[in-house]
Design a protein around this motif. Structure first.
Motif, short mmCIF file in Angstrom:
data_model
loop_
_atom_site.label_atom_id
_atom_site.label_comp_id
_atom_site.label_asym_id
_atom_site.label_seq_id
_atom_site.Cartn_x
_atom_site.Cartn_y
_atom_site.Cartn_z
N LEU A 26 3.81 16.03 6.29
CA LEU A 26 5.08 15.42 5.90
C LEU A 26 4.83 13.99 5.43
O LEU A 26 4.28 13.18 6.18
CB LEU A 26 6.05 15.43 7.08
N GLU A 27 5.22 13.70 4.20
CA GLU A 27 5.10 12.35 3.67
C GLU A 27 6.40 11.59 3.92
O GLU A 27 7.49 12.19 3.95
CB GLU A 27 4.80 12.38 2.17
N PRO A 28 6.33 10.28 4.10
CA PRO A 28 7.57 9.50 4.28
C PRO A 28 8.40 9.50 3.02
O PRO A 28 7.85 9.44 1.90
CB PRO A 28 7.06 8.10 4.63
N ILE A 31 8.57 4.15 2.18
CA ILE A 31 7.57 3.40 2.95
C ILE A 31 7.25 2.11 2.23
O ILE A 31 7.15 2.08 0.99
CB ILE A 31 6.28 4.23 3.18
N ASN A 32 7.13 1.03 3.00
CA ASN A 32 6.66 -0.25 2.50
C ASN A 32 5.98 -0.97 3.66
O ASN A 32 5.74 -0.37 4.70
CB ASN A 32 7.80 -1.07 1.88
N ASP A 33 5.67 -2.24 3.49
CA ASP A 33 4.97 -2.98 4.54
C ASP A 33 5.85 -3.22 5.77
O ASP A 33 5.35 -3.61 6.83
CB ASP A 33 4.47 -4.32 4.01
N ASN A 34 7.16 -3.03 5.62
CA ASN A 34 8.09 -3.31 6.72
C ASN A 34 8.50 -2.08 7.50
O ASN A 34 8.72 -2.16 8.71
CB ASN A 34 9.36 -4.00 6.18
N ASN A 35 8.66 -0.94 6.84
CA ASN A 35 9.17 0.24 7.54
C ASN A 35 8.81 1.51 6.80
O ASN A 35 8.35 1.48 5.63
CB ASN A 35 10.69 0.14 7.74
N ALA A 36 9.05 2.64 7.48
CA ALA A 36 8.85 3.97 6.89
C ALA A 36 9.88 4.90 7.50
O ALA A 36 10.34 4.70 8.63
CB ALA A 36 7.44 4.48 7.15
N ARG A 37 10.24 5.94 6.76
CA ARG A 37 11.20 6.94 7.23
C ARG A 37 10.68 8.34 6.92
O ARG A 37 10.27 8.64 5.79
CB ARG A 37 12.57 6.73 6.59
N LEU A 52 1.17 11.36 13.99
CA LEU A 52 1.21 10.41 12.87
C LEU A 52 -0.18 9.86 12.61
O LEU A 52 -0.96 9.64 13.55
CB LEU A 52 2.16 9.26 13.18
N GLN A 53 -0.48 9.61 11.35
CA GLN A 53 -1.79 9.07 10.94
C GLN A 53 -1.60 7.72 10.26
O GLN A 53 -0.71 7.55 9.43
CB GLN A 53 -2.48 10.04 9.99
N PHE A 54 -2.47 6.76 10.62
CA PHE A 54 -2.40 5.43 10.02
C PHE A 54 -3.80 4.91 9.73
O PHE A 54 -4.76 5.25 10.43
CB PHE A 54 -1.72 4.42 10.97
N CYS A 253 -0.42 7.09 5.17
CA CYS A 253 0.53 7.15 6.27
C CYS A 253 1.25 8.49 6.21
O CYS A 253 2.18 8.69 5.40
CB CYS A 253 1.52 5.98 6.18
N LEU A 254 0.83 9.42 7.04
CA LEU A 254 1.33 10.80 6.99
C LEU A 254 1.68 11.29 8.38
O LEU A 254 1.21 10.76 9.38
CB LEU A 254 0.27 11.73 6.38
#
Length: 531
Positions: A26-28, A31-37, A52-54, A253-254
């Motif tokens: 599942l991709e967000p 997403i940016n440097d501040n948040n993801a959904r 979650l992967q980072f 970020c997945l």
């Protein structure tokens, strides 16, 4: 014709145990440097093993994650929502997970958590022998260092240790490690309930708010150590504020989602278990966090052997909740000691070179606390002894706190008179910042002062239920008055006279149910408070 399985003695399950698991990436959606959904499809049952992967990169390639918080330093706030209803939310996640991961065994942390989450708070003896200049005089022989430290390739000297390659953040996605966080580590509801997405009418959303260290502006605003820490510069050991930056690799970020499907009978059984119209609800744990000040410290005159002990009382607004456990720790956002009317700056000033901004600091003399719940004191005598604190904390999950004594408490290496200063001959960690050739005895992570590790993993925790452990069926209902934490004696000396904050985390029990596809959350007693 009867099936062979029907002839098995002792088989009493009427519902076929037919299950399949579908895995997807599942991709967000944003997403940016501040948040993801992330938004889930309303199909099947969300597995607690969803992960979650980072990835993080640094500008200089000398960074590593805070050794107590690891990859949790990335998450500022995490929220699980169903439609407009908030199911679980946690803030200050790095502190909470720094505490809860200490219940993992040292072997598990050293061989799994260190690689998957970047947490490296297990200690091993350093590789130094006793001989120095032909005599048994190396004072740092037999002292401790974080697990996995490597001899510097540039010198191949055992007294020159650098960050292990498996923990070092790279400058590109191809050269930096991949870290993971289970979804259940963000939202404890998944520890006891695997969400039946197929029964929900509204969309299920995970919102993540990130900490930032992406530019010099972020560093000036938030301080170094918000995301990662850095090795010392080879020319200037134990530097001040290192202006390196750290960034999230947004492309990687997945979320790896496991969705469970059972046979029809089992799915119908899950529907019945969560049916709010029949008064049914499944219990789950949520986290309520709170930050309180330990008071503005007045200056302590340097060199006077002064130890100041103050009394502070904090109220935790938990009226109407069923509470299992309460955790707290102390942190100084800006480590500048107030001395002689001014500020004696620690080095580095705004962060700990090993823990980043997430050090859980122990006081020089062990602090004293008690806790009042429903107008009754939990302990007949206030708790001071660090061993008793660790014992009380062990009752939370019915498991010991697996931390080296020097990380948890300062009691074993401080003087017991005066200002309770550190005793050099008793320090289990080297204070040297240079190798033998440089006039020192040991050099950790490029020259960071290893004593910054000491007392940096201290926390206190109290189990409020009637039995040891973490069962959702065992909690205490809080009446109109809030919980009071009574810090009878909170000690500071000239080196630790910081402006401390106390970070509180209460594990509370709630009820989860569904009514016509809409989520109903119950708080407190096992009755529906409102529709």
């Amino acid at each position: 014709m009867e099936k062979p399985s029907d002839q098995v003695l002792g088989k009493t399950e009427d519902i076929p145990a037919v299950m399949r698991v579908e895995s997807s990436t599942l991709e967000p959606i944003t997403i940016n440097d501040n948040n993801a959904r992330f938004v889930f499809e309303n199909k099947g049952i969300l597995s607690r093993d969803t992960v979650l992967q980072f990835q993080l990169t640094t500008s200089a390639g000398v960074g590593f994650l805070p050794i107590g918080a690891g990859i949790y330093s990335l998450i500022k706030k995490a929220t699980l929502r169903v439609g407009a209803k908030r199911i679980c939310e946690i803030t200050d996640l790095p502190f909470y997970r720094s505490m809860t991961h200490t219940y993992n065994t040292p072997s598990y942390r050293a061989n799994y958590v260190r690689f998957m989450k970047g947490i490296n708070n297990t200690l091993v003896p350093n590789q130094l022998g006793t001989t120095l200049g032909g005599a048994n005089s190396n004072v740092d022989a037999g002292k401790f260092q974080p697990t996995g430290g490597e001899v510097a390739v540039s010198t191949f000297k055992p007294e020159d240790t650098v960050v292990p390659k498996d923990m070092k953040l790279g400058t590109t996605p191809e050269t930096t490690p991949c870290w993971s966080i289970y979804l259940r580590e963000l939202f404890p509801i998944l520890e006891s309930i695997e969400l039946p997405l197929f029964l929900m009418n509204e969309e299920v959303v995970v919102d993540l708010e990130f900490n930032k260290q992406t530019s010099a502006t972020d560093v000036a605003k938030n301080g170094v150590g918000t995301l990662c820490c850095f090795e010392a510069d080879s020319v200037t050991p134990n530097p001040g504020e290192v202006l390196h930056v750290c960034s999230l690799v947004k492309e990687s970020c997945l979320m790896y989602v496991d969705t469970i499907y059972y046979a029809n009978e089992r799915m119908e059984d899950i529907d019945r278990q969560t049916d709010a119209t029949k008064g049914m609800a499944l219990k789950y744990t949520d986290i309520i966090s709170n930050v309180a000040s330990m008071g503005d410290q007045v200056p302590i005159v340097a060199g006077t052997n002064t130890l100041r002990e103050t009394e502070v009382i904090h109220q935790l607004p938990l009226s109407g909740f069923s509470v299992k456990n309460v955790f707290w720790c102390f942190n100084a956002p800006a480590r500048s000691s107030l001395t002689n009317g001014g500020q004696q700056k620690s080095s580095p000033e705004f962060y700990n070179p090993f823990y980043g901004k997430y050090g859980m600091l122990a006081t020089p003399k062990s602090s004293t606390f008690d806790i009042r719940v429903n107008d009754s004191l939990v302990f007949p005598e206030p708790i001071t002894n660090p061993a008793l604190k660790a014992t009380e904390a062990s009752l939370v999950y019915n498991s010991p706190v697996y931390l080296h004594t020097a990380l948890y408490s300062r009691d074993s290496y401080t003087a017991k008179t005066g200002e309770f200063a550190d005793q050099p001959n008793a320090l289990p960690i080297s204070s040297s910042v240079a190798d033998i050739a440089g006039g020192g005895t040991y050099r950790l992570f490029g020259g960071l002062n290893g004593t910054e590790l000491l007392g940096g993993q201290h926390f206190e925790a109290v189990n409020l239920s009637t039995m040891p452990g973490d069962a959702n069926d065992d909690s205490i209902y809080i009446n109109q008055k809030p919980i009071e934490v009574l810090h009878r004696k909170f000690a500071t000396n000239q080196h630790t006279n910081f402006r401390y904050n106390a970070y509180y985390f209460a594990e509370v029990v709630k009820g989860f149910a569904l009514k016509n596809g809409n989520v109903v959350i119950q708080q407190g007693p096992s009755v529906v408070m409102a529709q």
